[in-house]
Design a protein around this motif. Sequence first.
Motif, PDB file in Angstrom:
ATOM      1  N   TYR A   1      29.900 -38.474   0.313  1.00  0.00           N
ATOM      2  CA  TYR A   1      28.853 -38.991   1.187  1.00  0.00           C
ATOM      3  C   TYR A   1      28.287 -37.871   2.059  1.00  0.00           C
ATOM      4  O   TYR A   1      28.827 -36.758   2.126  1.00  0.00           O
ATOM      5  N   ASP A   2      27.205 -38.173   2.756  1.00  0.00           N
ATOM      6  CA  ASP A   2      26.546 -37.212   3.644  1.00  0.00           C
ATOM      7  C   ASP A   2      27.315 -37.176   4.969  1.00  0.00           C
ATOM      8  O   ASP A   2      27.105 -38.012   5.845  1.00  0.00           O
ATOM      9  N   HIS A   3      28.188 -36.215   5.128  1.00  0.00           N
ATOM     10  CA  HIS A   3      29.063 -36.161   6.293  1.00  0.00           C
ATOM     11  C   HIS A   3      28.270 -36.005   7.592  1.00  0.00           C
ATOM     12  O   HIS A   3      28.609 -36.631   8.604  1.00  0.00           O
ATOM     13  N   ALA A   4      27.237 -35.182   7.562  1.00  0.00           N
ATOM     14  CA  ALA A   4      26.454 -34.955   8.778  1.00  0.00           C
ATOM     15  C   ALA A   4      25.746 -36.237   9.216  1.00  0.00           C
ATOM     16  O   ALA A   4      25.695 -36.563  10.412  1.00  0.00           O
TER      17      ALA A   4
ATOM     18  N   VAL B   1      26.663 -39.371   8.533  1.00  0.00           N
ATOM     19  CA  VAL B   1      27.671 -40.320   9.012  1.00  0.00           C
ATOM     20  C   VAL B   1      28.115 -39.961  10.423  1.00  0.00           C
ATOM     21  O   VAL B   1      28.248 -40.824  11.299  1.00  0.00           O
ATOM     22  N   GLU B   2      28.332 -38.684  10.666  1.00  0.00           N
ATOM     23  CA  GLU B   2      28.801 -38.236  11.970  1.00  0.00           C
ATOM     24  C   GLU B   2      27.783 -38.536  13.069  1.00  0.00           C
ATOM     25  O   GLU B   2      28.142 -38.930  14.182  1.00  0.00           O
ATOM     26  N   LYS B   3      26.516 -38.402  12.742  1.00  0.00           N
ATOM     27  CA  LYS B   3      25.479 -38.552  13.768  1.00  0.00           C
ATOM     28  C   LYS B   3      25.000 -39.990  13.929  1.00  0.00           C
ATOM     29  O   LYS B   3      24.687 -40.417  15.045  1.00  0.00           O
ATOM     30  N   TRP B   4      24.959 -40.772  12.832  1.00  0.00           N
ATOM     31  CA  TRP B   4      24.262 -42.037  12.873  1.00  0.00           C
ATOM     32  C   TRP B   4      25.109 -43.283  12.608  1.00  0.00           C
ATOM     33  O   TRP B   4      24.652 -44.392  12.875  1.00  0.00           O
ATOM     34  N   CYS B   5      26.282 -43.147  12.062  1.00  0.00           N
ATOM     35  CA  CYS B   5      27.020 -44.335  11.602  1.00  0.00           C
ATOM     36  C   CYS B   5      28.088 -44.764  12.613  1.00  0.00           C
ATOM     37  O   CYS B   5      28.851 -43.939  13.131  1.00  0.00           O
ATOM     38  N   TYR B   6      28.137 -46.054  12.845  1.00  0.00           N
ATOM     39  CA  TYR B   6      29.144 -46.655  13.716  1.00  0.00           C
ATOM     40  C   TYR B   6      30.095 -47.489  12.857  1.00  0.00           C
ATOM     41  O   TYR B   6      29.656 -48.244  11.992  1.00  0.00           O
TER      42      TYR B   6
ATOM     43  N   PHE C   1      32.351 -46.294  10.709  1.00  0.00           N
ATOM     44  CA  PHE C   1      32.612 -45.722   9.390  1.00  0.00           C
ATOM     45  C   PHE C   1      34.113 -45.619   9.103  1.00  0.00           C
ATOM     46  O   PHE C   1      34.551 -45.879   7.967  1.00  0.00           O
ATOM     47  N   ASP C   2      34.892 -45.258  10.088  1.00  0.00           N
ATOM     48  CA  ASP C   2      36.342 -45.136   9.868  1.00  0.00           C
ATOM     49  C   ASP C   2      36.946 -46.485   9.480  1.00  0.00           C
ATOM     50  O   ASP C   2      37.831 -46.553   8.608  1.00  0.00           O
TER      51      ASP C   2
END
Length: 330
Positions: free
Chosen positions: A271-274, A276-281, A283-284
């Motif tokens: 997946y697009d790690h950057a 996910v890190e910036k926009w996704c809530y 995810f974990d």
Amino acid sequence: MADNKPYITEVGDGVLKVRTCAWSPPGDHPVGCGMFITVKDNKIVKVEGDPDHPITHGRLCPRCIALDEVVYHKDRLMSPMKRDRADRGKDKWEKISWDEAYDLLEEKIREIQDTYGAEAIFTLTGTGRESTLYAPVYGPAIMNTPNGASTYAFSGEACYGPRATVTNYLLGAGVPEIDSAQYLPGGYDDPAYVVPKYILVWGKDPLYSNPDGFFGHSIVDLMKRGSKIITIDPRLTWLGARAEHHLQLRPGTDAAVGMGLLNVIISEGLYDHAFVEKWCYGFDELAEAVKEWTPERVQEVSWIDADALVGAARAFATNAPLHGDLGRGA
């Protein structure tokens, strides 16, 4: 049209060729089929597709192909009709005037109000986009009832509304089912357009259904330009027979297949790690939830071969740009 070509052309002997669009939903949102209608003695004699139309490119939906049959059919509704309750199920309709139709409606509404109260009336409309946005207002304004579905309670609120909202937030645009260059002046040949490497078709059969804002032939056009297809469908459709990956799942197991695809993509870090890190809530939490849905478990539930699932997941996740054309069932 933006090409400044004439809308009406005289072709001789009193025959006119009219360039127009026919709005015949579903499928013809938002532009309608581009067509030429040949008219003689004020009657349609021929219907053809307009090859210069930026969306339909000369193609016509079945409704437009049969436009002359619809317009001149002996059973076409041209006025309000009524039928005695005793004749339900029988073809015993009779034409009435609009005044009589309104009188009948008013009589019935007042009867309900007097007998049960205005709150016994509930206004509900089908899909139809702008034309139905006014309907909920008529409930309180005309019938004094507070009960009514805002716009259209089923397909609209469950499907069109959320799609319109999320695409406006993310894209600042309308509701493209897939990006088939419909927003670019040069279409597929526009320098800014990049043909998707893969198109995932799941939960719909777009070549037949032609859903909102999207004509199914767009997928065929993109296939001709190199796009590969992934289909997830219990049936082997026309697209499925031509897909690089066809996941023929057991009906009703879409959720398991989705979890399995996510399992592969997340566990292999595809997946697009950057992003996910910036926009996704959350995810974990999602990653934890899909851990148990291994390809082997998905195979037990959905009948899809585990290796086939992994292959489709990798193809989809590692070949940007791509499109997902998903139906309500997915």
